[in-house]
Design a protein around this motif. Structure first.
Motif, PDB file in Angstrom:
ATOM      1  N   MET A   1       0.820  -1.207   0.000  1.00 33.20           N
ATOM      2  CA  MET A   1       0.000   0.000   0.000  1.00 33.20           C
ATOM      3  C   MET A   1       0.859   1.265   0.000  1.00 33.20           C
ATOM      4  O   MET A   1       0.431   2.291  -0.497  1.00 33.20           O
ATOM      5  N   ILE A   2       2.055   1.181   0.554  1.00 32.12           N
ATOM      6  CA  ILE A   2       2.942   2.344   0.657  1.00 32.12           C
ATOM      7  C   ILE A   2       3.220   2.972  -0.709  1.00 32.12           C
ATOM      8  O   ILE A   2       3.435   4.180  -0.818  1.00 32.12           O
ATOM      9  N   GLU A   3       3.148   2.172  -1.770  1.00 28.25           N
ATOM     10  CA  GLU A   3       3.476   2.697  -3.108  1.00 28.25           C
ATOM     11  C   GLU A   3       2.448   3.733  -3.591  1.00 28.25           C
ATOM     12  O   GLU A   3       2.719   4.466  -4.524  1.00 28.25           O
ATOM     13  N   ARG A   4       1.285   3.808  -2.967  1.00 29.62           N
ATOM     14  CA  ARG A   4       0.280   4.809  -3.352  1.00 29.62           C
ATOM     15  C   ARG A   4       0.224   5.967  -2.352  1.00 29.62           C
ATOM     16  O   ARG A   4      -0.724   6.737  -2.341  1.00 29.62           O
ATOM     17  N   CYS A   5       1.250   6.071  -1.498  1.00 25.72           N
ATOM     18  CA  CYS A   5       1.271   7.076  -0.439  1.00 25.72           C
ATOM     19  C   CYS A   5       2.339   8.136  -0.687  1.00 25.72           C
ATOM     20  O   CYS A   5       3.466   7.807  -1.062  1.00 25.72           O
ATOM     21  N   CYS A   6       1.976   9.386  -0.445  1.00 29.79           N
ATOM     22  CA  CYS A   6       2.902  10.512  -0.587  1.00 29.79           C
ATOM     23  C   CYS A   6       2.844  11.353   0.684  1.00 29.79           C
ATOM     24  O   CYS A   6       1.753  11.616   1.205  1.00 29.79           O
ATOM     25  N   ALA A   7       3.999  11.763   1.162  1.00 29.05           N
ATOM     26  CA  ALA A   7       4.080  12.636   2.336  1.00 29.05           C
ATOM     27  C   ALA A   7       4.516  14.027   1.901  1.00 29.05           C
ATOM     28  O   ALA A   7       5.144  14.205   0.847  1.00 29.05           O
ATOM     29  N   PHE A   8       4.188  15.010   2.730  1.00 24.02           N
ATOM     30  CA  PHE A   8       4.571  16.391   2.483  1.00 24.02           C
ATOM     31  C   PHE A   8       5.545  16.867   3.549  1.00 24.02           C
ATOM     32  O   PHE A   8       5.438  16.478   4.705  1.00 24.02           O
ATOM     33  N   THR A   9       6.452  17.723   3.145  1.00 29.48           N
ATOM     34  CA  THR A   9       7.296  18.451   4.088  1.00 29.48           C
ATOM     35  C   THR A   9       7.559  19.818   3.491  1.00 29.48           C
ATOM     36  O   THR A   9       7.459  19.999   2.279  1.00 29.48           O
ATOM     37  N   GLY A  10       7.870  20.756   4.338  1.00 30.04           N
ATOM     38  CA  GLY A  10       8.162  22.087   3.823  1.00 30.04           C
ATOM     39  C   GLY A  10       8.263  23.100   4.934  1.00 30.04           C
ATOM     40  O   GLY A  10       8.021  22.795   6.104  1.00 30.04           O
ATOM     41  N   HIS A  11       8.612  24.293   4.532  1.00 28.31           N
ATOM     42  CA  HIS A  11       8.903  25.337   5.505  1.00 28.31           C
ATOM     43  C   HIS A  11       7.644  25.915   6.134  1.00 28.31           C
ATOM     44  O   HIS A  11       6.569  25.904   5.553  1.00 28.31           O
ATOM     45  N   ARG A  12       7.861  26.444   7.334  1.00 25.45           N
ATOM     46  CA  ARG A  12       6.827  27.210   8.021  1.00 25.45           C
ATOM     47  C   ARG A  12       6.886  28.646   7.480  1.00 25.45           C
ATOM     48  O   ARG A  12       7.869  29.050   6.868  1.00 25.45           O
ATOM     49  N   PRO A  13       5.834  29.426   7.746  1.00 30.08           N
ATOM     50  CA  PRO A  13       5.759  30.776   7.156  1.00 30.08           C
ATOM     51  C   PRO A  13       6.975  31.669   7.411  1.00 30.08           C
ATOM     52  O   PRO A  13       7.369  32.425   6.522  1.00 30.08           O
ATOM     53  N   ARG A  14       7.589  31.583   8.563  1.00 31.26           N
ATOM     54  CA  ARG A  14       8.706  32.504   8.865  1.00 31.26           C
ATOM     55  C   ARG A  14       9.903  32.303   7.936  1.00 31.26           C
ATOM     56  O   ARG A  14      10.733  33.184   7.820  1.00 31.26           O
ATOM     57  N   LYS A  15       9.974  31.157   7.256  1.00 28.80           N
ATOM     58  CA  LYS A  15      11.088  30.898   6.333  1.00 28.80           C
ATOM     59  C   LYS A  15      10.840  31.464   4.939  1.00 28.80           C
ATOM     60  O   LYS A  15      11.732  31.480   4.107  1.00 28.80           O
ATOM     61  N   PHE A  16       9.614  31.898   4.672  1.00 29.84           N
ATOM     62  CA  PHE A  16       9.301  32.450   3.356  1.00 29.84           C
ATOM     63  C   PHE A  16       9.499  33.963   3.364  1.00 29.84           C
ATOM     64  O   PHE A  16       9.269  34.605   4.391  1.00 29.84           O
ATOM     65  N   PRO A  17       9.869  34.542   2.212  1.00 31.03           N
ATOM     66  CA  PRO A  17      10.064  36.000   2.152  1.00 31.03           C
ATOM     67  C   PRO A  17       8.798  36.775   2.526  1.00 31.03           C
ATOM     68  O   PRO A  17       8.883  37.890   3.004  1.00 31.03           O
TER      69      PRO A  17
END
Length: 167
Positions: A1-17
């Motif tokens: 089942m893992i082959e149909r799974c995607c995770a997200f990661t990314g910055h919090r707002p303070r890291k964006f301009p």
């Protein structure tokens, strides 16, 4: 089942301009790009999406999945939380959005009930361990949770797609 799974990661707002100003044209464009990338993943056969539910990228990705789910009820949103009090210090509007998303999620998992040093890292590892691919909004810096999560996914041989918020 893992082959149909995607995770997200990314910055919090303070890291964006643009910081917390989601009306900024650059933020609007990033959220549109993120939603398009998630739609491409759905078209490629991904059905289960894992969000760590931090402010910024994680929340925007979760909202994009919920929007797509209206057209495609087979999609599932899994919210993987580091601890119960994750949103305690957030603004009222951010907490309202957070709890609204949790209420619409197919699954909510707490990596730890109480906050402790390392619970964010444990949450990030859980995301990667349960997914075949990682979609990251990542500016390329070496330090931080997003950087560590991208490196961990690569170490495990996961497919990693990066959206650079600065370009």
């Amino acid at each position: 089942m893992i082959e149909r799974c995607c995770a997200f990661t990314g910055h919090r707002p303070r890291k964006f301009p643009w910081g917390y100003n989601e009306a900024d044209a650059r933020c609007v464009a990033l959220k549109e790009t993120l939603a398009k990338e998630i739609a491409k993943l759905v078209n490629a056969g991904y059905t289960d999406f894992f969000s760590g539910m931090a402010e910024g990228t994680d929340t925007w990705a979760a909202l994009a999945v919920l929007a797509l789910k209206k057209e495609n009820p087979a999609l599932k949103l899994h919210c993987i939380l580091p601890c119960e009090g994750q949103a305690d210090g957030w603004s009222a509007s951010a907490r309202e959005r957070y709890f609204s998303i949790l209420g619409q999620a197919d699954e909510v998992v707490y990596v730890s009930r109480e906050y402790h040093d390392g619970c964010m890292l444990e949450r990030n590892r859980y995301l990667v361990d349960h997914a075949a691919c990682l979609l990251a909004v990542y500016n390329g810096e070496w330090r931080g949770g997003t950087a560590m999560t991208v490196r961990y996914a690569r170490k495990l041989g996961r497919e990693v797609s990066i959206l650079n918020p600065n370009t």
